[in-house]
Scaffold this motif. Sequence first.
Motif, short mmCIF file in Angstrom:
data_model
loop_
_atom_site.label_atom_id
_atom_site.label_comp_id
_atom_site.label_asym_id
_atom_site.label_seq_id
_atom_site.Cartn_x
_atom_site.Cartn_y
_atom_site.Cartn_z
N GLU A 117 0.85 -1.19 0.00
CA GLU A 117 0.00 0.00 0.00
C GLU A 117 0.88 1.23 0.00
O GLU A 117 2.00 1.22 0.53
N GLU A 148 0.89 5.76 -1.52
CA GLU A 148 0.32 6.77 -2.39
C GLU A 148 0.62 6.44 -3.86
O GLU A 148 1.60 5.76 -4.16
N ASP A 156 -13.39 -1.13 -11.29
CA ASP A 156 -14.75 -1.31 -10.79
C ASP A 156 -15.56 -2.13 -11.79
O ASP A 156 -15.60 -1.82 -12.97
N GLU A 198 -3.78 -2.47 -8.11
CA GLU A 198 -4.89 -1.61 -7.63
C GLU A 198 -6.11 -2.46 -7.25
O GLU A 198 -7.22 -2.21 -7.70
N ASP A 223 -7.79 -2.43 -4.71
CA ASP A 223 -8.84 -1.67 -4.03
C ASP A 223 -9.84 -1.03 -4.99
O ASP A 223 -10.87 -0.51 -4.57
N ARG A 224 -9.55 -1.06 -6.29
CA ARG A 224 -10.51 -0.54 -7.27
C ARG A 224 -11.59 -1.56 -7.62
O ARG A 224 -12.65 -1.19 -8.14
N ASN A 274 -4.04 1.63 -3.48
CA ASN A 274 -3.85 3.06 -3.24
C ASN A 274 -4.76 3.59 -2.13
O ASN A 274 -4.87 4.79 -1.95
N ARG A 275 -5.44 2.67 -1.43
CA ARG A 275 -6.36 3.03 -0.34
C ARG A 275 -7.55 3.86 -0.83
O ARG A 275 -8.01 4.76 -0.14
N THR A 276 -8.06 3.55 -2.02
CA THR A 276 -9.28 4.21 -2.48
C THR A 276 -10.50 3.65 -1.74
O THR A 276 -11.54 4.29 -1.69
N ARG A 277 -10.39 2.44 -1.22
CA ARG A 277 -11.41 1.88 -0.32
C ARG A 277 -10.71 0.94 0.65
O ARG A 277 -9.57 0.50 0.40
N LYS A 335 -2.25 17.07 -5.95
CA LYS A 335 -1.72 15.82 -6.50
C LYS A 335 -0.21 15.85 -6.34
O LYS A 335 0.49 16.62 -7.01
#
Length: 304
Positions: free
Chosen positions: A36, A38, A65, A145, A147-148, A187-190, A246
Amino acid sequence: MGTLVEALAGTGYVADRSLAVVLHLAGSLELPVLLEGEPGVGKTAVAEALAEATGARLVRLQCYDGLAAHHALYEWDYARQLLAIRMAEARGAVGRDGVGPSGADRGGAADLRAEVFAPEFLLRRPLLEAIDPPDGRPVVLLVDEVDRADEEFEALLLEVLGQFQVTVPELGTIVAARRPRVVLTANRTRALSDALRRRCLYHWLPYPTRDREVEIVAARLPGAAEDLVRRACELVDHIRNGGFRKTPGVSETVDWVRALTLVGGVLDAATVRETAGCLFKDAEDLIRVQGPDGRRLLREAGVA
């Protein structure tokens, strides 16, 4: 661990000891690694470098997704199967009603079914490709990714990585003869489930320190001037602490130093403005760096 650090360095990836320990243990324990951090800190590059350093083949599953099981595991090549059926009908091996030419004998239909569900009609997607590589080479499976993807796919991933086997109803269960090395990035999007985290060795990949980033850029761009690399990394370090929306990652730093080299190898206020698009990928950040905040950053970094 020192040998692994050296092997990764030979591919151009500068790894610290903590990362090397995690990768070494993951290989010995046959456990996935969850990285994990950024965006832009080099998580994907870890898997790429590991594959190159170990002589393995990299198999990448890019998550998004709505990712469905058949896109990750396998699906049948329906177009080729239909063509095989039409050719069998043309030969008279099977009738259009799906039975043999005699009408009572279904042997032809059974043979045709076995033919069209043969392995050569199977489209192997990344998870199956990693579990049962056709060339027998060791594999590094990159689930990028993760988490996507949604929670349903995460459950599927848990099942596959738990047993390292895939069941194809028409062919049976395919078990990995050699378990692939698995690297998952996020990337810790969820929030990922605790079940997935428990099955992995975990490593947080931060932005590199200024000195380490100098090493990374120098390794990636051996032809770049040493002073240019050092000054560019100093300015990027100031930018990361400047509160921009960003934050530029390591890959942006490498691209920027490459661009600076192409425009003459000079780092001054004018070239920063001209090449700012290499570092900033947000309109507000780009506008801000052209104003007073940008001038303050340049002064702090010693860029005239």
